[in-house]
Design an enzyme around this catalytic site. Sequence first.
Site, PDB file in Angstrom:
ATOM      1  N   ARG A 384       0.838  -1.368   0.012  1.00 49.13           N
ATOM      2  CA  ARG A 384      -0.050   0.038  -0.216  1.00 49.13           C
ATOM      3  C   ARG A 384       1.025   1.266  -0.029  1.00 49.13           C
ATOM      4  NH1 ARG A 384      -2.829  -3.264   3.734  1.00 49.13           N
ATOM      5  NH2 ARG A 384      -4.760  -4.313   2.722  1.00 49.13           N
ATOM      6  N   VAL A 385       2.203   1.045   0.098  1.00 54.24           N
ATOM      7  CA  VAL A 385       2.932   2.138  -0.180  1.00 54.24           C
ATOM      8  C   VAL A 385       3.372   2.524  -1.596  1.00 54.24           C
ATOM      9  CG1 VAL A 385       5.409   3.201   0.552  1.00 54.24           C
ATOM     10  CG2 VAL A 385       3.918   2.082   2.143  1.00 54.24           C
TER      11      VAL A 385
END
Length: 550
Positions: A384-385
């Site tokens: 999710r980064v």
Amino acid sequence: MSYLKTLEQFSIGKIKSIQDNVIIATGLENVFVGEVVKFKSQESNLLGQVLNLEKSQVRIVMINGQQSHLKSNDLVYRTYKDVKTKAGYGVLGRVVSPLGECYNEEDFDELSYLFDDISLIEDVSVEIPAPGIIEREPVRVPFLTGINVVDCLIPVGCGQRELIIGDQNTGKTSLAISAVLNQRLVNNVIHKKWRALESEIKIDRHSNFITCIYVTVGTRRSEGARLKKILDKMGALNYTSMVFSHADQAAALQFMAPYAGCAIGEWFRNKGYRAIVVYDDLSQHAVAYRQMSLLLKRPPGREAYPGDVFYVHSRLLERAAQLHRNKGAGSLTALPVIETKGGDISAYIPTNVISITDGQIFLSSQLANQGVRPAVNVGLSVSRVGSSAQYTSVNGISKKIKADYSMFKTYESVEKLGGEIDPIVLSYIVRGKRINVYFQQSLYETLRLYQQVVCLFALAEGFVDEIELNCVSNFFGLLFNTQLAGKYLDSKYYPFVSYLNEMECFFVSYEIDFFRKDLRAWVSSYKEFFLKNIQPRILADKKKLFSNIF
């Protein structure tokens, strides 16, 4: 005299009963939850931790010593302190218990061990509040694992919490160990002069030092010894500390192990270092907490886990952070491990930890059974980064690789139908198969950033499309061979394979377009040599003698 009586009334209690490592005591009226207490005398090594406060009694779990040494009416003394462990430069290279006791003292010289204990180790609280929003920064610095599929498709950043999830025997521990071993390049190769200087100074480390903490929860003693031997043999123990809690220890100590490992990592983070902590595994941690809670008579919930099991994991993982530059810009990267049953990621504990973390690497038992290692299921894995945790040189190419691999997965089943295939679709299938080969790596084999970028460039630009599928691994294996480059390729290409550290510095700072022309010429020249001289020999080699050399 009245003061002493009051002090004795509130700071000394008595054991009422003992059941299953849980001690019920009375008289400790002002004790706080999590406080350490001593049994029998104030100098005793028999330690307990207060976990339940009730109307007229408290429930205490043993964290050091044997229950058989206690009996009813023994005295219980308050210490007014919470649980502490040992942290500092001195814990590196050690295998320690959650309370900081060293298990491998015999590996150290007696004088150096004493010096480390006195000068380089301090006591830190196991439970520390997580940093607030103001103290943090966005995750931008890449954390390189050396695993091609992870660094390309599921990038991890310093300060991120990336879950490693999968069934038993799918390679979760191996993947975490590989990530730890990959830090050898920065610690022991690129900055080896700093390490030599630090071994003389001892009391400090340069900010380029990356520390690793490996936490085992409820594993076999033999497994702990195996992991320590791997790290020692591979030269990674000098920057790694192992927090080891084995299966026959009390549930309270197993429960405490991840928090102790996190506290050690936070000590380095607060000093401005990049630290990595692996929790192997949190499924066993949840089981230990369930066992402890049931013995403490706490009400069970779903699957008999207590209601606060989510909070137990969230308060642990929230402590991983990228600190603001005003706070030293240190980071703590968490790699929790979760074991699933039958690939079910919708079970209670897996869904809890998935919702807490910033992404997951899903290891598939189906791929593992087919011999694909690392058995990463790209479809179920996510970071999710994302690309903000990649260097610009990798980011530019990985977008192209992602698009090609996505198309390959879409059309992969078309080939099984037989018949004539559209040339464009066939090109996606051909390239996708070669990307699959590139993503496969041997056990504990890692690639550095420069090698990854060049290999991805060769794939994205189509240089590998003409190579036979069973020769692709040899193509990548010989690409950085200095003897081959020096003898058979143009001398102007030799720096590409001989000055890896210097080239990597450029790839960290610049986009891939800056090198595109030179890389294209080098890889094209190498491909022509490979197709003309090496591939025919590999294909003609029925006994695979040629392949085994590399």
